[in-house]
Design a protein around this motif. Structure first.
Motif, PDB file in Angstrom:
ATOM      1  N   THR A 231       0.845  -1.187   0.000  1.00  0.00           N
ATOM      2  CA  THR A 231       0.000   0.000   0.000  1.00  0.00           C
ATOM      3  C   THR A 231       0.882   1.239   0.000  1.00  0.00           C
ATOM      4  OG1 THR A 231      -1.738   1.217   1.188  1.00  0.00           O
ATOM      5  CG2 THR A 231      -0.196  -0.023   2.519  1.00  0.00           C
ATOM      6  N   VAL A 232       0.349   2.333  -0.537  1.00  0.00           N
ATOM      7  CA  VAL A 232       1.142   3.544  -0.699  1.00  0.00           C
ATOM      8  C   VAL A 232       1.717   4.026   0.630  1.00  0.00           C
ATOM      9  CG1 VAL A 232      -0.888   5.037  -0.527  1.00  0.00           C
ATOM     10  CG2 VAL A 232       1.143   5.863  -1.695  1.00  0.00           C
ATOM     11  N   ASN A 233       0.973   3.841   1.719  1.00  0.00           N
ATOM     12  CA  ASN A 233       1.491   4.292   3.010  1.00  0.00           C
ATOM     13  C   ASN A 233       2.807   3.624   3.358  1.00  0.00           C
ATOM     14  OD1 ASN A 233      -1.556   4.603   2.999  1.00  0.00           O
ATOM     15  ND2 ASN A 233      -1.021   5.806   4.809  1.00  0.00           N
ATOM     16  N   PHE A 234       2.947   2.339   2.999  1.00  0.00           N
ATOM     17  CA  PHE A 234       4.172   1.608   3.325  1.00  0.00           C
ATOM     18  C   PHE A 234       5.362   2.047   2.470  1.00  0.00           C
ATOM     19  CE2 PHE A 234       1.408  -2.301   4.569  1.00  0.00           C
ATOM     20  CZ  PHE A 234       0.867  -1.570   5.615  1.00  0.00           C
ATOM     21  N   SER A 235       5.077   2.746   1.364  1.00  0.00           N
ATOM     22  CA  SER A 235       6.178   3.192   0.505  1.00  0.00           C
ATOM     23  C   SER A 235       7.050   4.224   1.198  1.00  0.00           C
ATOM     24  CB  SER A 235       5.633   3.767  -0.809  1.00  0.00           C
ATOM     25  OG  SER A 235       5.011   5.024  -0.608  1.00  0.00           O
ATOM     26  N   LEU A 236       6.522   4.867   2.239  1.00  0.00           N
ATOM     27  CA  LEU A 236       7.341   5.825   2.977  1.00  0.00           C
ATOM     28  C   LEU A 236       8.555   5.145   3.590  1.00  0.00           C
ATOM     29  CD1 LEU A 236       4.705   8.065   4.783  1.00  0.00           C
ATOM     30  CD2 LEU A 236       5.673   8.276   2.496  1.00  0.00           C
ATOM     31  N   LEU A 237       8.439   3.864   3.894  1.00  0.00           N
ATOM     32  CA  LEU A 237       9.569   3.126   4.452  1.00  0.00           C
ATOM     33  C   LEU A 237      10.667   2.903   3.413  1.00  0.00           C
ATOM     34  CD1 LEU A 237       7.385   0.560   6.388  1.00  0.00           C
ATOM     35  CD2 LEU A 237       8.777   2.354   7.418  1.00  0.00           C
ATOM     36  N   ALA A 238      10.334   3.085   2.142  1.00  0.00           N
ATOM     37  CA  ALA A 238      11.315   2.953   1.067  1.00  0.00           C
ATOM     38  C   ALA A 238      11.583   4.283   0.379  1.00  0.00           C
ATOM     39  CB  ALA A 238      10.832   1.930   0.036  1.00  0.00           C
ATOM     40  N   MET A 239      11.165   5.376   0.993  1.00  0.00           N
ATOM     41  CA  MET A 239      11.312   6.693   0.370  1.00  0.00           C
ATOM     42  C   MET A 239      12.769   7.009   0.050  1.00  0.00           C
ATOM     43  SD  MET A 239       9.518   9.447  -0.584  1.00  0.00           S
ATOM     44  CE  MET A 239       8.096   9.876   0.393  1.00  0.00           C
ATOM     45  N   ASP A 240      13.672   6.647   0.934  1.00  0.00           N
ATOM     46  CA  ASP A 240      15.088   6.913   0.690  1.00  0.00           C
ATOM     47  C   ASP A 240      15.563   6.180  -0.564  1.00  0.00           C
ATOM     48  OD1 ASP A 240      17.778   7.880   1.375  1.00  0.00           O
ATOM     49  OD2 ASP A 240      18.190   5.777   1.804  1.00  0.00           O
ATOM     50  N   GLN A 241      15.177   4.914  -0.708  1.00  0.00           N
ATOM     51  CA  GLN A 241      15.586   4.141  -1.888  1.00  0.00           C
ATOM     52  C   GLN A 241      14.994   4.731  -3.167  1.00  0.00           C
ATOM     53  OE1 GLN A 241      17.825   1.965  -1.800  1.00  0.00           O
ATOM     54  NE2 GLN A 241      17.667   0.534  -0.090  1.00  0.00           N
ATOM     55  N   ILE A 242      13.716   5.112  -3.107  1.00  0.00           N
ATOM     56  CA  ILE A 242      13.040   5.603  -4.308  1.00  0.00           C
ATOM     57  C   ILE A 242      13.530   6.991  -4.708  1.00  0.00           C
ATOM     58  CG2 ILE A 242      10.801   6.246  -5.284  1.00  0.00           C
ATOM     59  CD1 ILE A 242       9.545   4.168  -3.350  1.00  0.00           C
ATOM     60  N   VAL A 243      13.599   7.897  -3.732  1.00  0.00           N
ATOM     61  CA  VAL A 243      13.884   9.305  -4.021  1.00  0.00           C
ATOM     62  C   VAL A 243      15.379   9.578  -4.113  1.00  0.00           C
ATOM     63  CG1 VAL A 243      13.631  11.649  -3.135  1.00  0.00           C
ATOM     64  CG2 VAL A 243      11.704  10.066  -3.024  1.00  0.00           C
ATOM     65  N   ASN A 244      16.158   9.027  -3.185  1.00  0.00           N
ATOM     66  CA  ASN A 244      17.588   9.331  -3.146  1.00  0.00           C
ATOM     67  C   ASN A 244      18.444   8.418  -4.014  1.00  0.00           C
ATOM     68  OD1 ASN A 244      17.586  11.579  -1.481  1.00  0.00           O
ATOM     69  ND2 ASN A 244      17.653  10.370   0.396  1.00  0.00           N
ATOM     70  N   THR A 245      17.887   7.282  -4.410  1.00  0.00           N
ATOM     71  CA  THR A 245      18.680   6.334  -5.211  1.00  0.00           C
ATOM     72  C   THR A 245      18.085   6.132  -6.596  1.00  0.00           C
ATOM     73  OG1 THR A 245      19.409   5.222  -3.188  1.00  0.00           O
ATOM     74  CG2 THR A 245      19.720   4.040  -5.240  1.00  0.00           C
ATOM     75  N   ALA A 246      16.921   5.517  -6.676  1.00  0.00           N
ATOM     76  CA  ALA A 246      16.354   5.201  -7.990  1.00  0.00           C
ATOM     77  C   ALA A 246      16.196   6.439  -8.867  1.00  0.00           C
ATOM     78  CB  ALA A 246      15.009   4.501  -7.811  1.00  0.00           C
ATOM     79  N   ALA A 247      15.714   7.538  -8.273  1.00  0.00           N
ATOM     80  CA  ALA A 247      15.431   8.731  -9.059  1.00  0.00           C
ATOM     81  C   ALA A 247      16.676   9.519  -9.446  1.00  0.00           C
ATOM     82  CB  ALA A 247      14.473   9.641  -8.286  1.00  0.00           C
TER      83      ALA A 247
END
Length: 335
Positions: free
Chosen positions: A93-109
């Motif tokens: 669920t989208v709420n749980f994506s906050l736990l991966a925010m660092d990976q998504i925003v600081n790495t993947a992007a």
């Protein structure tokens, strides 16, 4: 009526959930580099049963159950993408994506930019979003705008069964990370699925032609906008319905072309009004289409509270058809 679709394309009827599964099956069948990973995607069949049966069909090497650690398995997906695979990562669920925010925003992007274009991250992240199923304040929000704010990401919101079926394949063909938001209230809905995509995934589409006012939405609220347009027609108002489909990058030209034709706009966004995608769209219209407007732009958003659990409060917090109709009527009256 639906516009921007191909009437000659054959179609079959299935639920939104089945359309999502059909897209997964096609992707896994066509490319051995594709695999699906996430919490409960295998033996359990997915939290919303989207991946039901895929473990038996494709095996545990390609349908991978992960520990309850979003930061960890999203990071694994980034690494696999850098290594030449085509991972599909499901965040429950989208709420749980906050736990991966660092990976998504600081790495993947950022890796393409930080490597001077030497590295791409062809990663697809799917996640359920939206309210309406009484899943309360930690499982029900619409945070697409969080990610639409980030350069380096593409953000998709499939509202139709055709997009649910075909956007995954388009996302996997993209060399950069793509996030797909699947609204939970659409999962059981039946609908026609064309054999081919309606359009490139970055293009907004006019789902209903109109001349008096533009109703602009995406995802789970598109169908509320279409219902509102039908009701407005009974009052002699011709409402055009714009399906944004891709929230980053936004198809500004289609959006502005509609507003320049109708001269009025109501934006429907399940996010909170403060800092919302609706605010961004309103600003785009003001900056680039102001002289076409005959009335101020109106926004219909969720109430500024965590999504409640009780059904009557949950519904009261969300955009509803009656609000859209009332906003459109007020706009037509110049109020």
């Amino acid at each position: 009526m639906l516009s921007d679709t191909n009437p000659e394309t054959s179609s079959e009827t299935m639920s939104y959930r089945e359309a999502l599964r059909a897209g997964l099956v096609e992707a896994l069948t066509q490319d051995r580099r594709v695999f699906l990973m996430g919490e409960d995607v295998g033996r359990y069949g997915g939290c919303y049963a989207v991946s039901k049966g895929l473990l038996a069909q494709f095996g545990a090497d390609r349908i991978i159950d992960t520990p309850l650690c979003e930061s960890g398995f999203v990071g694994v997906g980034i690494g696999a993408a850098l290594g030449g695979m085509r991972p599909i990562v499901e965040v429950m669920t989208v709420n749980f994506s906050l736990l991966a925010m660092d990976q998504i925003v600081n790495t993947a992007a950022t890796l393409r930019h930080m490597s001077g274009g030497q590295f791409n991250v062809p990663l697809v992240i799917r996640m359920a979003c939206g309210a309406g199923r009484q899943l309360a304040a930690q499982h029900s929000h619409s945070w697409e705008n969080f990610y639409a704010h980030i350069p380096g990401l593409k953000v998709l919101s499939p509202a139709t069964h055709g997009d649910a079926r075909h956007m995954l394949g388009q996302a996997l063909a993209d060399p950069d990370p793509v996030l797909i938001f699947e609204h939970v209230m659409l999962l059981n809905e039946p609908g026609a699925v064309p054999d081919s995509p309606d359009a490139p995934m970055e293009k907004a589409l006019i789902r209903r032609l109109g001349s008096d006012i533009s109703l602009i939405s995406y995802g789970g609220n598109l169908h509320k906008a279409l219902t509102a347009a039908e009701q407005l027609e009974q009052d002699g108002i011709s409402a055009e319905v714009v399906d944004l489909r891709c929230l980053r990058p936004l198809d500004k030209s289609t959006l502005l072309e509609s507003v320049r034709k109708t001269h009025r706009a109501v934006i429907i966004d399940e996010g909170w009004k403060t800092g919302s995608l609706a605010g961004e769209i309103s600003a785009i219209i003001m900056e680039d289409g102001f002289w076409s407007l005959d009335a101020p732009v109106k926004r219909i958003c969720s109430a500024e509270v965590p999504i409640p659990y009780p059904q009557h409060l949950e519904q009261a917090a969300l955009p509803q058809v009656e609000q859209i109709v009332a906003a459109a009527l007020a706009t037509m009256d110049g109020r």
